[in-house]
Design a protein around this motif. Structure first.
Motif, PDB file in Angstrom:
ATOM      1  N   LEU A 198       0.830  -1.207   0.000  1.00 48.13           N
ATOM      2  CA  LEU A 198       0.000   0.000   0.000  1.00 48.13           C
ATOM      3  C   LEU A 198       0.863   1.254   0.000  1.00 48.13           C
ATOM      4  CD1 LEU A 198      -2.677   1.557   0.322  1.00 48.13           C
ATOM      5  CD2 LEU A 198      -2.476   1.197   2.792  1.00 48.13           C
ATOM      6  N   PHE A 199       1.814   1.337   0.918  1.00 47.94           N
ATOM      7  CA  PHE A 199       2.669   2.525   0.991  1.00 47.94           C
ATOM      8  C   PHE A 199       3.460   2.718  -0.298  1.00 47.94           C
ATOM      9  CE2 PHE A 199       3.045   2.456   5.921  1.00 47.94           C
ATOM     10  CZ  PHE A 199       1.747   2.940   5.996  1.00 47.94           C
ATOM     11  N   ARG A 200       3.991   1.635  -0.836  1.00 49.55           N
ATOM     12  CA  ARG A 200       4.803   1.756  -2.051  1.00 49.55           C
ATOM     13  C   ARG A 200       3.948   2.122  -3.263  1.00 49.55           C
ATOM     14  NH1 ARG A 200       7.388   3.909  -4.559  1.00 49.55           N
ATOM     15  NH2 ARG A 200       8.775   3.185  -6.206  1.00 49.55           N
ATOM     16  N   THR A 201       2.723   1.606  -3.330  1.00 55.01           N
ATOM     17  CA  THR A 201       1.833   1.946  -4.436  1.00 55.01           C
ATOM     18  C   THR A 201       1.482   3.429  -4.424  1.00 55.01           C
ATOM     19  OG1 THR A 201       0.899  -0.289  -4.432  1.00 55.01           O
ATOM     20  CG2 THR A 201      -0.378   1.443  -5.525  1.00 55.01           C
ATOM     21  N   LEU A 202       1.136   3.947  -3.258  1.00 53.36           N
ATOM     22  CA  LEU A 202       0.802   5.367  -3.153  1.00 53.36           C
ATOM     23  C   LEU A 202       2.005   6.237  -3.488  1.00 53.36           C
ATOM     24  CD1 LEU A 202      -1.387   5.376   0.094  1.00 53.36           C
ATOM     25  CD2 LEU A 202      -2.061   4.997  -2.275  1.00 53.36           C
ATOM     26  N   ASP A 203       3.191   5.787  -3.129  1.00 51.34           N
ATOM     27  CA  ASP A 203       4.395   6.550  -3.442  1.00 51.34           C
ATOM     28  C   ASP A 203       4.703   6.511  -4.934  1.00 51.34           C
ATOM     29  OD1 ASP A 203       6.709   8.074  -2.532  1.00 51.34           O
ATOM     30  OD2 ASP A 203       7.884   6.322  -3.082  1.00 51.34           O
ATOM     31  N   ALA A 204       4.469   5.359  -5.576  1.00 45.82           N
ATOM     32  CA  ALA A 204       4.757   5.236  -7.009  1.00 45.82           C
ATOM     33  C   ALA A 204       3.783   6.054  -7.852  1.00 45.82           C
ATOM     34  CB  ALA A 204       4.699   3.769  -7.427  1.00 45.82           C
ATOM     35  N   LEU A 205       2.552   6.221  -7.396  1.00 46.04           N
ATOM     36  CA  LEU A 205       1.570   6.987  -8.164  1.00 46.04           C
ATOM     37  C   LEU A 205       1.932   8.471  -8.247  1.00 46.04           C
ATOM     38  CD1 LEU A 205      -1.776   5.378  -6.946  1.00 46.04           C
ATOM     39  CD2 LEU A 205      -0.763   5.212  -9.223  1.00 46.04           C
ATOM     40  N   ARG A 206       2.714   8.955  -7.307  1.00 41.48           N
ATOM     41  CA  ARG A 206       3.124  10.364  -7.336  1.00 41.48           C
ATOM     42  C   ARG A 206       4.601  10.512  -7.709  1.00 41.48           C
ATOM     43  NH1 ARG A 206       5.699  11.731  -2.648  1.00 41.48           N
ATOM     44  NH2 ARG A 206       5.630  10.210  -0.949  1.00 41.48           N
ATOM     45  N   MET A 207       5.135   9.548  -8.424  1.00 41.59           N
ATOM     46  CA  MET A 207       6.536   9.608  -8.860  1.00 41.59           C
ATOM     47  C   MET A 207       6.783  10.851  -9.709  1.00 41.59           C
ATOM     48  SD  MET A 207       8.539   6.936 -11.374  1.00 41.59           S
ATOM     49  CE  MET A 207       8.148   5.529 -10.347  1.00 41.59           C
ATOM     50  N   TYR A 208       7.912  11.506  -9.478  1.00 35.55           N
ATOM     51  CA  TYR A 208       8.239  12.695 -10.259  1.00 35.55           C
ATOM     52  C   TYR A 208       9.734  12.816 -10.544  1.00 35.55           C
ATOM     53  CZ  TYR A 208       9.158  17.566 -11.417  1.00 35.55           C
ATOM     54  OH  TYR A 208       9.614  18.700 -12.022  1.00 35.55           O
ATOM     55  N   ASP A 209      10.550  12.910  -9.482  1.00 37.73           N
ATOM     56  CA  ASP A 209      11.934  13.328  -9.659  1.00 37.73           C
ATOM     57  C   ASP A 209      12.792  12.322 -10.410  1.00 37.73           C
ATOM     58  OD1 ASP A 209      11.491  11.675  -7.556  1.00 37.73           O
ATOM     59  OD2 ASP A 209      12.558  12.854  -6.060  1.00 37.73           O
ATOM     60  N   LEU A 210      12.537  11.020 -10.236  1.00 37.75           N
ATOM     61  CA  LEU A 210      13.392  10.024 -10.890  1.00 37.75           C
ATOM     62  C   LEU A 210      13.309  10.093 -12.419  1.00 37.75           C
ATOM     63  CD1 LEU A 210      15.364   7.705 -10.290  1.00 37.75           C
ATOM     64  CD2 LEU A 210      13.426   6.149 -10.369  1.00 37.75           C
ATOM     65  N   PRO A 211      12.117  10.031 -13.052  1.00 34.59           N
ATOM     66  CA  PRO A 211      12.087  10.132 -14.522  1.00 34.59           C
ATOM     67  C   PRO A 211      12.483  11.506 -15.044  1.00 34.59           C
ATOM     68  CG  PRO A 211       9.858  10.069 -13.635  1.00 34.59           C
ATOM     69  CD  PRO A 211      10.778   9.764 -12.495  1.00 34.59           C
ATOM     70  N   VAL A 212      12.220  12.555 -14.270  1.00 32.10           N
ATOM     71  CA  VAL A 212      12.559  13.904 -14.730  1.00 32.10           C
ATOM     72  C   VAL A 212      14.071  14.088 -14.792  1.00 32.10           C
ATOM     73  CG1 VAL A 212      12.504  16.341 -14.072  1.00 32.10           C
ATOM     74  CG2 VAL A 212      10.418  14.987 -14.008  1.00 32.10           C
ATOM     75  N   ILE A 213      14.770  13.708 -13.731  1.00 34.97           N
ATOM     76  CA  ILE A 213      16.225  13.899 -13.687  1.00 34.97           C
ATOM     77  C   ILE A 213      16.938  12.886 -14.578  1.00 34.97           C
ATOM     78  CG2 ILE A 213      18.241  13.878 -12.174  1.00 34.97           C
ATOM     79  CD1 ILE A 213      16.410  14.764  -9.907  1.00 34.97           C
ATOM     80  N   MET A 214      16.421  11.678 -14.619  1.00 30.74           N
ATOM     81  CA  MET A 214      17.114  10.604 -15.323  1.00 30.74           C
ATOM     82  C   MET A 214      16.880  10.649 -16.833  1.00 30.74           C
ATOM     83  SD  MET A 214      16.878   6.554 -14.451  1.00 30.74           S
ATOM     84  CE  MET A 214      17.762   5.339 -15.415  1.00 30.74           C
ATOM     85  N   ILE A 215      15.652  10.985 -17.257  1.00 29.77           N
ATOM     86  CA  ILE A 215      15.323  10.934 -18.686  1.00 29.77           C
ATOM     87  C   ILE A 215      15.057  12.333 -19.230  1.00 29.77           C
ATOM     88  CG2 ILE A 215      13.806   9.941 -20.424  1.00 29.77           C
ATOM     89  CD1 ILE A 215      15.516   7.892 -18.955  1.00 29.77           C
ATOM     90  N   SER A 216      13.909  12.924 -18.881  1.00 27.89           N
ATOM     91  CA  SER A 216      13.549  14.231 -19.428  1.00 27.89           C
ATOM     92  C   SER A 216      12.422  14.830 -18.597  1.00 27.89           C
ATOM     93  CB  SER A 216      13.104  14.101 -20.894  1.00 27.89           C
ATOM     94  OG  SER A 216      12.622  15.336 -21.384  1.00 27.89           O
ATOM     95  N   SER A 217      12.383  16.163 -18.564  1.00 27.44           N
ATOM     96  CA  SER A 217      11.302  16.869 -17.882  1.00 27.44           C
ATOM     97  C   SER A 217      10.166  17.257 -18.820  1.00 27.44           C
ATOM     98  CB  SER A 217      11.846  18.132 -17.203  1.00 27.44           C
ATOM     99  OG  SER A 217      12.413  19.010 -18.179  1.00 27.44           O
ATOM    100  N   SER A 218      10.278  16.892 -20.089  1.00 29.63           N
ATOM    101  CA  SER A 218       9.248  17.235 -21.068  1.00 29.63           C
ATOM    102  C   SER A 218       7.980  16.425 -20.809  1.00 29.63           C
ATOM    103  CB  SER A 218       9.756  16.970 -22.488  1.00 29.63           C
ATOM    104  OG  SER A 218       8.737  17.194 -23.431  1.00 29.63           O
TER     105      SER A 218
END
Length: 347
Positions: free
Chosen positions: A237-257
């Protein structure tokens, strides 16, 4: 009942200040965001040609995201053309759900394996526990940069595999890279929560199972999984709720577009705010809140993720205690039989 009511009356003045602070800190931003979501963005008035502050917009901001509903310069309602931020909403929803399912599944499996290893009784167990938790302690921004170097065109992965995969530009390769980085960082968190559940299982249960001749796999299926299920569901439950609001990892690693192959819903909120559309960004934030609330409700109500643990504790105490009692009763009967046999032999 009277005693419980008296206890509640005594406790109310003690917890009231904390509840008031939480209502202000948590409740006000939520209510303010909902209120702003019903206001129109600052924009051009077709009748006067001037920029206006906005005003009450009803459900226009929600329809903008959900149905790609836009306003033409002439004031007519049309479908949003390509390039408008609303056209990236549903692709971002699909990518967010895909990341959530993939990462939580892999992290649950790896977390269970690591928790079982850390729960073992062997020399150097403390060192293993400390080493496993290191990735979780690293900040997400540092993790993103680390894995960006690993998946670079001339990075470690391509050098080891002898390939030239574009991990940061190819859609599916970029998604795989984000999943790998997220699993590496967050699987120790799952392992820590599952380990706490494993520590609560009585050792007598495993001893009774070994007496009955149960194998390690049978002990895992019949004892470990059922008894660790409450802690496991809370971790999921905690990990699912955290994954639904993911932001910084894909933005910094791939792109902010907003139209990148790894764009998630939270990226659209930030991008909309950068464009000055705070009201429509508030509507999207409200939609994310409703999505997370719905997922949490389903998992708690129908999947057994009981955070309090009282319901699951009551369900599992009876079979565990009953099993121990049966083993003790069997041992007592065996001892009595041996004593009786000894007396007969003596006589």
């Amino acid at each position: 009942m009277a005693t419980r009511a008296r206890q509640i009356r005594r406790a109310a003045p003690l917890i009231a200040p904390a509840l008031i602070v939480l209502a202000i800190v948590i409740g006000y931003p939520i209510l303010r965001a909902v209120w702003l979501s019903f206001e129109a963005n600052r924009g051009l008035d077709p009748s006067t040609g001037l920029f206006v502050q906005g005003g009450f917009a009803g459900l226009d901001n929600y329809l903008y995201w959900l149905t790609n509903r836009c306003m033409s310069p002439s004031g007519a309602v049309t479908t949003c053309p390509p390039g408008v931020l609303a056209t990236d909403f549903w692709p971002a929803v699909r990518i967010t759900l895909f990341f959530t399912v993939a990462t939580v599944t892999l992290e649950t499996v790896l977390g269970m394996i690591m928790a079982l290893i850390m729960n073992g009784n062997y020399r150097g167990r403390s060192l293993v526990r400390a080493a496993v938790l290191i990735p979780w302690a690293i900040p997400t921004a540092v993790t993103a940069k680390l894995w960006q170097f690993i998946f670079a065109p001339q990075g470690i992965v391509n050098s080891m595999l002898g390939t030239d995969i574009a991990w940061t530009t190819d859609p599916w390769a970029a998604r795989f890279a984000v999943i790998m980085a997220d699993v590496w960082k967050t699987a120790p968190f799952m392992a820590l929560l599952i380990l706490a559940g494993l520590q609560m299982i009585p050792k007598e249960v495993y001893e009774a199972a070994r007496v009955d001749g149960a194998s390690r796999w049978q002990q895992f299926i019949r004892i470990t999984l059922p008894l660790v299920r409450p802690a496991l569901m809370v971790a999921v439950l905690f990990r699912t709720l955290d994954a639904l609001r993911m932001y910084d990892l894909p933005v910094i690693m791939i792109s902010s577009s907003s139209n990148s192959p790894t764009a998630v819903i939270s990226q659209l909120v930030v991008e909309d705010m950068r464009q000055g559309n705070f009201n429509s960004a508030s509507a999207l934030s409200t939609l994310i809140f409703l999505l997370i609330f719905a997922v949490a409700f389903i998992m708690i109500r129908f999947m057994g993720a009981d955070i309090s643990g009282q319901r699951d504790t009551e369900k599992r105490e009876i079979p565990v205690i009953g099993l121990i009692r049966r083993r003790l009763r069997k041992a007592e009967e065996t001892t009595s039989d041996k004593v009786a046999a000894g007396k007969e032999t003596f006589v």
